[in-house]
Scaffold this motif. Structure first.
Motif, PDB file in Angstrom:
ATOM      1  N   CYS A 183       0.828  -1.204   0.000  1.00 36.94           N
ATOM      2  CA  CYS A 183       0.000   0.000   0.000  1.00 36.94           C
ATOM      3  C   CYS A 183       0.873   1.268   0.000  1.00 36.94           C
ATOM      4  N   TYR A 184       1.971   1.245   0.759  1.00 40.70           N
ATOM      5  CA  TYR A 184       2.885   2.397   0.752  1.00 40.70           C
ATOM      6  C   TYR A 184       3.409   2.648  -0.660  1.00 40.70           C
ATOM      7  N   VAL A 185       3.779   1.552  -1.324  1.00 39.11           N
ATOM      8  CA  VAL A 185       4.305   1.675  -2.691  1.00 39.11           C
ATOM      9  C   VAL A 185       3.221   2.235  -3.612  1.00 39.11           C
ATOM     10  N   THR A 186       1.990   1.756  -3.435  1.00 41.67           N
ATOM     11  CA  THR A 186       0.875   2.243  -4.250  1.00 41.67           C
ATOM     12  C   THR A 186       0.695   3.751  -4.074  1.00 41.67           C
ATOM     13  N   ILE A 187       0.739   4.214  -2.836  1.00 38.15           N
ATOM     14  CA  ILE A 187       0.536   5.643  -2.575  1.00 38.15           C
ATOM     15  C   ILE A 187       1.673   6.464  -3.193  1.00 38.15           C
ATOM     16  N   ARG A 188       2.878   5.944  -3.071  1.00 35.27           N
ATOM     17  CA  ARG A 188       4.009   6.660  -3.678  1.00 35.27           C
ATOM     18  C   ARG A 188       3.854   6.707  -5.204  1.00 35.27           C
ATOM     19  N   ASN A 189       3.437   5.604  -5.789  1.00 38.64           N
ATOM     20  CA  ASN A 189       3.202   5.579  -7.240  1.00 38.64           C
ATOM     21  C   ASN A 189       2.108   6.564  -7.638  1.00 38.64           C
ATOM     22  N   LEU A 190       1.078   6.618  -6.820  1.00 41.64           N
ATOM     23  CA  LEU A 190      -0.048   7.507  -7.121  1.00 41.64           C
ATOM     24  C   LEU A 190       0.404   8.969  -7.082  1.00 41.64           C
ATOM     25  N   LYS A 191       1.234   9.284  -6.094  1.00 43.96           N
ATOM     26  CA  LYS A 191       1.715  10.670  -5.999  1.00 43.96           C
ATOM     27  C   LYS A 191       2.634  11.011  -7.173  1.00 43.96           C
ATOM     28  N   ASN A 192       3.398  10.050  -7.625  1.00 48.94           N
ATOM     29  CA  ASN A 192       4.216  10.289  -8.826  1.00 48.94           C
ATOM     30  C   ASN A 192       3.338  10.459 -10.058  1.00 48.94           C
ATOM     31  N   LEU A 193       2.277   9.668 -10.107  1.00 49.10           N
ATOM     32  CA  LEU A 193       1.355   9.738 -11.246  1.00 49.10           C
ATOM     33  C   LEU A 193       0.691  11.123 -11.320  1.00 49.10           C
ATOM     34  N   ALA A 194       0.474  11.714 -10.151  1.00 48.07           N
ATOM     35  CA  ALA A 194      -0.154  13.047 -10.112  1.00 48.07           C
ATOM     36  C   ALA A 194       0.720  14.079 -10.820  1.00 48.07           C
ATOM     37  N   LYS A 195       2.037  13.826 -10.835  1.00 48.95           N
ATOM     38  CA  LYS A 195       2.957  14.786 -11.450  1.00 48.95           C
ATOM     39  C   LYS A 195       3.263  14.430 -12.908  1.00 48.95           C
ATOM     40  N   ASP A 196       2.720  13.320 -13.355  1.00 47.80           N
ATOM     41  CA  ASP A 196       2.986  12.850 -14.721  1.00 47.80           C
ATOM     42  C   ASP A 196       2.398  13.829 -15.740  1.00 47.80           C
ATOM     43  N   GLN A 197       3.104  14.019 -16.853  1.00 48.80           N
ATOM     44  CA  GLN A 197       2.641  15.013 -17.837  1.00 48.80           C
ATOM     45  C   GLN A 197       1.333  14.591 -18.523  1.00 48.80           C
ATOM     46  N   ASN A 198       1.040  13.304 -18.499  1.00 44.70           N
ATOM     47  CA  ASN A 198      -0.208  12.851 -19.127  1.00 44.70           C
ATOM     48  C   ASN A 198      -1.410  12.924 -18.194  1.00 44.70           C
ATOM     49  N   THR A 199      -1.184  13.366 -16.964  1.00 47.37           N
ATOM     50  CA  THR A 199      -2.299  13.485 -16.019  1.00 47.37           C
ATOM     51  C   THR A 199      -2.989  14.831 -16.214  1.00 47.37           C
ATOM     52  N   GLU A 200      -4.290  14.789 -16.287  1.00 44.51           N
ATOM     53  CA  GLU A 200      -5.103  16.000 -16.466  1.00 44.51           C
ATOM     54  C   GLU A 200      -4.702  17.049 -15.421  1.00 44.51           C
ATOM     55  N   GLN A 201      -4.517  18.278 -15.895  1.00 45.34           N
ATOM     56  CA  GLN A 201      -4.145  19.379 -15.002  1.00 45.34           C
ATOM     57  C   GLN A 201      -5.176  19.519 -13.874  1.00 45.34           C
ATOM     58  N   GLY A 202      -4.681  19.579 -12.650  1.00 46.04           N
ATOM     59  CA  GLY A 202      -5.588  19.794 -11.530  1.00 46.04           C
ATOM     60  C   GLY A 202      -6.350  18.551 -11.097  1.00 46.04           C
ATOM     61  N   PHE A 203      -5.991  17.403 -11.639  1.00 45.17           N
ATOM     62  CA  PHE A 203      -6.683  16.166 -11.247  1.00 45.17           C
ATOM     63  C   PHE A 203      -5.730  15.283 -10.455  1.00 45.17           C
ATOM     64  N   PHE A 204      -6.180  14.841  -9.288  1.00 41.01           N
ATOM     65  CA  PHE A 204      -5.401  13.869  -8.521  1.00 41.01           C
ATOM     66  C   PHE A 204      -5.865  12.494  -8.984  1.00 41.01           C
ATOM     67  N   PRO A 205      -4.987  11.789  -9.731  1.00 42.15           N
ATOM     68  CA  PRO A 205      -5.420  10.580 -10.440  1.00 42.15           C
ATOM     69  C   PRO A 205      -5.843   9.442  -9.501  1.00 42.15           C
ATOM     70  N   THR A 206      -6.378   8.398 -10.089  1.00 43.37           N
ATOM     71  CA  THR A 206      -6.720   7.222  -9.295  1.00 43.37           C
ATOM     72  C   THR A 206      -5.962   6.009  -9.826  1.00 43.37           C
TER      73      THR A 206
END
Ligand SMILES: [Zn+2]
Length: 224
Positions: A183-206
């Protein structure tokens, strides 16, 4: 019922055994916010909501994360059973300004009567199984918790606050596991995904517990 991960009283207050040294050794990066559009069922106040979020945020601080509540609506329950809430949530769109949708279920006279009878039925075998909350397992973007129970056996095992922390982990993409490391790894991945250039601006991904990524609200909605 495979679409939602349910949380039952007693059996599901933790999603895994925590390991603080393991967690402390991980870098969760800068603070990130997750906007949680919250529906208050009749009888649940904004004060109740804020109190629950304060507790949840104490937990999220461990991951430099903050859940920001927005009152999305106030309403009567769309039906008596939990399933009708899920169906209702299933049909909502993730609007701009919402990263997650959370429904805070209250407690009606009907619930009290229902609890009385189920308690009666289960008293004989000493078990009282009741759903405390659920998060959709397809996108991990929406869920509900029972936010106002005060029934007898329940508080021995769980509370609305601990239920929100539990379902909150599901909203971050975690499943159930023996140890929290995954779960820790998942959360860290999710936070990295939030900064990914393909993530919609202003969206905290799932992320789902199967590792599926949702980087835009549209993708979440099309999956629902
Ligand atoms: Zn669970």
């Amino acid at each position: 019922m495979s679409f939602f991960s349910f949380s039952f009283g007693g059996g599901c207050t933790t999603i895994g055994i925590p390991d603080s040294s393991q967690r402390n050794a991980m870098d969760f990066g800068q603070i990130a916010e997750m906007k949680v559009c919250t529906i208050l069922e009749t009888g649940v106040s904004e004060e109740d909501m804020n109190e629950l979020f304060d507790h949840w945020n104490d937990e999220l601080e461990l991951y430099t994360l903050k859940a920001v509540p927005y009152v999305y609506g106030k309403m009567d329950r769309p039906g008596f059973m939990g399933q009708s809430i899920l169906t209702y949530l299933y049909n909502l769109k993730l609007e701009p300004g919402c990263d997650r949708i959370l429904y805070l279920k209250g407690r009606t006279w009907g619930d009290i009567v229902f609890e009385f009878f189920t308690l009666g039925i289960f008293a004989g075998i000493g078990i009282k199984l009741e759903i405390q909350g659920a998060v959709d397992s397809e996108t991990h973007s929406r869920g509900y918790i029972k936010s106002k129970y005060i029934s007898t056996l329940q508080l021995l095992f769980s509370s609305p606050k601990s239920t929100l922390v539990h379902e909150g982990y599901h909203l971050l993409g975690c499943g159930h596991q023996l140890f929290m490391e995954e779960c820790y790894v998942t959360i860290r991945n999710l936070k990295n995904l939030a900064k990914d250039q393909n993530t919609e601006q202003g969206f905290f991904p799932t992320l789902t517990s199967r590792g599926q990524k949702f980087q835009t609200r549209r993708k979440v909605d099309s999956q629902m």
